[in-house]
Design an enzyme around this catalytic site. Sequence first.
Site, short mmCIF file in Angstrom:
data_model
loop_
_atom_site.label_atom_id
_atom_site.label_comp_id
_atom_site.label_asym_id
_atom_site.label_seq_id
_atom_site.Cartn_x
_atom_site.Cartn_y
_atom_site.Cartn_z
N GLN A 196 0.64 -1.04 -0.04
CA GLN A 196 -0.17 -0.04 0.06
C GLN A 196 0.84 1.24 0.11
O GLN A 196 1.76 1.58 0.76
CB GLN A 196 -0.99 0.21 1.24
CG GLN A 196 -2.03 -1.23 1.23
CD GLN A 196 -1.57 -2.28 2.16
OE1 GLN A 196 -0.25 -2.54 2.31
NE2 GLN A 196 -2.40 -2.90 2.68
N GLN A 233 -0.04 -0.11 -5.71
CA GLN A 233 -1.19 -0.60 -4.86
C GLN A 233 -1.72 0.46 -3.97
O GLN A 233 -1.06 1.33 -3.53
CB GLN A 233 -0.73 -1.78 -3.96
CG GLN A 233 -1.98 -2.40 -3.04
CD GLN A 233 -1.35 -3.36 -2.27
OE1 GLN A 233 -0.25 -4.12 -2.65
NE2 GLN A 233 -2.21 -3.86 -1.31
N ASP A 234 -3.11 0.67 -4.20
CA ASP A 234 -3.92 1.79 -3.32
C ASP A 234 -3.44 3.05 -3.89
O ASP A 234 -3.14 4.05 -3.20
CB ASP A 234 -3.44 1.73 -1.73
CG ASP A 234 -4.21 0.55 -1.33
OD1 ASP A 234 -4.87 -0.23 -1.99
OD2 ASP A 234 -4.08 0.29 -0.04
N ASP A 236 -6.04 -2.69 -6.13
CA ASP A 236 -7.15 -1.78 -5.24
C ASP A 236 -6.67 -0.53 -5.68
O ASP A 236 -6.95 0.42 -4.82
CB ASP A 236 -7.21 -2.22 -3.98
CG ASP A 236 -7.43 -3.73 -3.66
OD1 ASP A 236 -8.06 -4.37 -4.23
OD2 ASP A 236 -6.84 -4.00 -2.29
N ARG A 268 -13.24 -5.70 -6.19
CA ARG A 268 -13.37 -6.88 -5.26
C ARG A 268 -14.08 -5.97 -4.07
O ARG A 268 -13.94 -4.76 -3.72
CB ARG A 268 -12.24 -7.63 -4.83
CG ARG A 268 -11.00 -6.76 -4.23
CD ARG A 268 -9.88 -7.72 -3.81
NE ARG A 268 -8.84 -6.82 -3.40
CZ ARG A 268 -7.66 -7.52 -2.75
NH1 ARG A 268 -7.84 -8.99 -2.49
NH2 ARG A 268 -6.68 -6.92 -2.31
#
Length: 586
Positions: free
Chosen positions: A380, A402-403, A424, A492
């Site tokens: 993250q 990520q993120d 994500d 998701r």
Amino acid sequence: MDRIKRLFAGDSAGGTNKRKRKLLIVALFSTFLIVAAAIGIASAVRSSHESSTTARSLKMPQSHAIIRSACSSTLYPDLCFSAVAASTEASGRISTNKDVIEASLNLTITAVQHNFFAVEKLIATRGGSLTKREKTALHDCLETIDETLDELHAAVEDLHLYPTTKSLKQHADDLKTIMSSAITNQETCLDGFSHESADKKIRATLLAGQVHVEKMCSNGLAMIKNLTDTDMEIERRAIGSRKLSEEEPASEAGWPEWLSAGDRRLLQSSTVTPDVVVAADGSGNYKTVSEAVAAAPDKSSKRYVIKIKAGVYKENVVVSKKKTNIIFIGDGRTNTIITGSRSVVGGSTTFNSATVAVVGERFLARDITFQNTAGAAMHQAVALRVGADLAAFYQCDILAYQDTLYVHSNRQFFVKCLISGTVDFIFGNSAVVFQDCDIHARRPDSGQKNMVTAQGRMDPNQVTGIVIQKSRIGATSDLQAVKGSFPTYLGRPWKEYSRTVIMQSSISDVIHPAGWHEWNGNFALDTLYYGEYLNTGAGAGTSNRVSWKGFKVITSATEAQGFTAGRFIAGSNWLGSTGFPFSLDL
């Protein structure tokens, strides 16, 4: 005493049977007197208690009935009733559902204050034994708890004015947004302690208090929803077939006063006169963006334009809740770059890893790149976090892995932006609409799958979700060459009531035919809402999509209309003031 002993000693004391009978009669009579006295006392106590209860019931039945009725619409009705009823037992000031909501919100404020002091005490008593991330997470909690207090006070103030100062729909939108954000903040605090097993000990210490506040906020939201929905339905019936004024397209007369028509024209122009200029070479008022933000006025009702000249700004910038109406204008998305490299693997929390974090309401940005260069292996690592209400971004790049983009809370709008990442990479629990944006998955770390979204709605009454409309979902060149090795999905479910809608967009073949991916087993598959409407492209086919109860192919234009900028983020009330292009409808 000896005489009494002898009387009950019987024959051994030389007494006769006659004496025994007399003593037995005396004993029985004494017992009768004791029992009668006890019965009399019990009767008196019961009579006194019944009189007291009757007095209370004569005073409180109406308020208790109102409280119970108002609380019946909540997810936690027993908590709602017991808390409010106990707090009003002496005063009995409850006479309407609105009174119940206000009492509940005030109780929630007290509980939030208790949590704030608990975190401060934890920092003071355990500071020496805490890890870097635990300290950061606790400070994240202080920030989100403080924001919650502001939100609850704002809700109480808005409730005082309800329904006279704004339209019913504006009241409803604002109140439900505020309470949705307050719920999110509690979960954000706890999420900061989920990266390592050691973190969970601190999480366990805070859990009960945070969950209690989350449930109280949930109850407040549910009662507000019930109140405003009922009142709007009454209004709809009263006006018949006429459209409500707040559903009309935005017009000059309907724009908020915070930004004048002249300012709107300036924002659309390339020759904006800024309040201050940031230039890394020293040619402006400040060399860093953070210095310019710090110098901006607090709680300003007027726009404050910060011109950021071309350059690479290696810093972490926070636009706090005190810095309202701030506008960033760059020299072009490829020229003006704000970049950082904080990450979870590097010891940060997800919340704190953001290169730029925006909390002050009505923030605008255009022609800037927000970037986090930590890389896929650092997990993250947020480029941009937005918790500002009524925030908008135009022609901006948000780049990380990520993120990438943390759409944390409140109402947000992105138009003509590029968002790129891996796992994500658009996540959070705001109400956000993306229009005419390029959303590109990139090559992730070995063994990873790409997830375009991970929406975090945790309560069915929250007015939150991610909407991608009239945009393009594809892949960067580094992923395109190896897309068969790295499955990519539309999203998701991060939280139980995750909500994401993709509509009128082009979806490339980088998206797996199933479309969506589970978070963990069957978690949230029945309670989520994932919808697709009139999409095109090689990856838009829905015949092989997941068969979850919560997934649907939207076929009704009326249903899809609920996710437009006009409806989903109350865009007709504020998007016109941004000076950015937008569409309110399908």
